[in-house]
Design a protein around this motif. Structure first.
Motif, short mmCIF file in Angstrom:
data_model
loop_
_atom_site.label_atom_id
_atom_site.label_comp_id
_atom_site.label_asym_id
_atom_site.label_seq_id
_atom_site.Cartn_x
_atom_site.Cartn_y
_atom_site.Cartn_z
N SER A 45 0.84 -1.20 0.00
CA SER A 45 0.00 0.00 0.00
C SER A 45 0.87 1.24 0.00
CB SER A 45 -0.89 0.01 1.25
OG SER A 45 -1.63 -1.15 1.38
N PRO A 46 1.60 1.49 -1.09
CA PRO A 46 2.57 2.60 -1.08
C PRO A 46 1.96 3.98 -0.84
CG PRO A 46 2.33 1.70 -3.29
CD PRO A 46 1.56 0.80 -2.38
N VAL A 47 0.80 4.26 -1.41
CA VAL A 47 0.20 5.58 -1.25
C VAL A 47 -0.22 5.80 0.20
CG1 VAL A 47 -1.74 7.05 -1.93
CG2 VAL A 47 -0.53 5.73 -3.66
N LEU A 48 -0.89 4.82 0.78
CA LEU A 48 -1.31 4.94 2.18
C LEU A 48 -0.12 4.99 3.13
CD1 LEU A 48 -4.40 2.54 2.20
CD2 LEU A 48 -4.39 5.05 2.26
N THR A 112 6.94 3.77 -8.31
CA THR A 112 5.56 3.45 -8.67
C THR A 112 5.40 1.93 -8.63
OG1 THR A 112 6.17 3.50 -11.02
CG2 THR A 112 5.21 5.50 -10.11
N PRO A 113 4.21 1.46 -8.27
CA PRO A 113 4.04 -0.01 -8.14
C PRO A 113 4.33 -0.74 -9.45
CG PRO A 113 2.24 1.16 -7.10
CD PRO A 113 3.05 2.18 -7.83
#
Length: 158
Positions: A45-48, A112-113
């Protein structure tokens, strides 16, 4: 819990009680984000993870600054030491932010994922060192309020 205990034990002696109340609210919010940073993994969950981490970092700085200003200001024997810890935390946060910004500018695909931090490892190393520095300076700032957190404020400290 620490932010609440500090507020609870210093609300009667604080030179700016409303500021210390706001500091307590920010501290409790930051503490909850500390838990969320662990839940939201950078890879799944990179953004969170980034949102909660930045909230934690800025909230910790806000708590530190407002606690400093609200409880004693410059009217305490530990004020100079607390300013040093706050300055170190701010410097470390700036280094961390700069390093990760440079990493993103150098190789946006790495962040970025699916995330591959190996591509920007030289920037990640600087950011990690700064994050450890931020942690140490933040914990040192909390330590400087040890007697207040425990509720054993001496008359000489007031």
């Amino acid at each position: 819990i620490t932010a609440w205990r500090l507020y609870n034990h210093t609300k009667d002696i604080a030179i700016r009680p409303k500021v210390t109340f706001i500091a307590m609210l920010i501290g409790v919010f930051s503490g909850s984000n500390m838990i969320l940073v662990g839940i939201f993994d950078i890879y799944s969950s990179p953004v969170l993870h980034v949102i909660t981490a930045l909230t934690l970092f800025y909230g910790s700085l806000g708590w530190g600054i407002l606690s400093y200003v609200g409880i004693y200001g410059n009217q305490n024997s530990r004020s100079r030491m607390r300013l040093y810890y706050l300055g170190a935390a701010i410097l470390c946060h700036l280094v961390m932010s700069y390093a990760m910004t440079q990493a993103f500018l150098e190789n946006p695909e790495a962040l970025t994922p699916p995330i591959d931090l190996n591509l920007v490892q030289h920037w990640v190393r600087w950011a990690a060192l700064a994050e450890y520095g931020f942690f140490i300076s933040s914990m040192s700032l909390i330590w400087s309020y040890e007697s207040e957190i425990r509720g054993t404020v001496d008359d000489s400290e007031e």
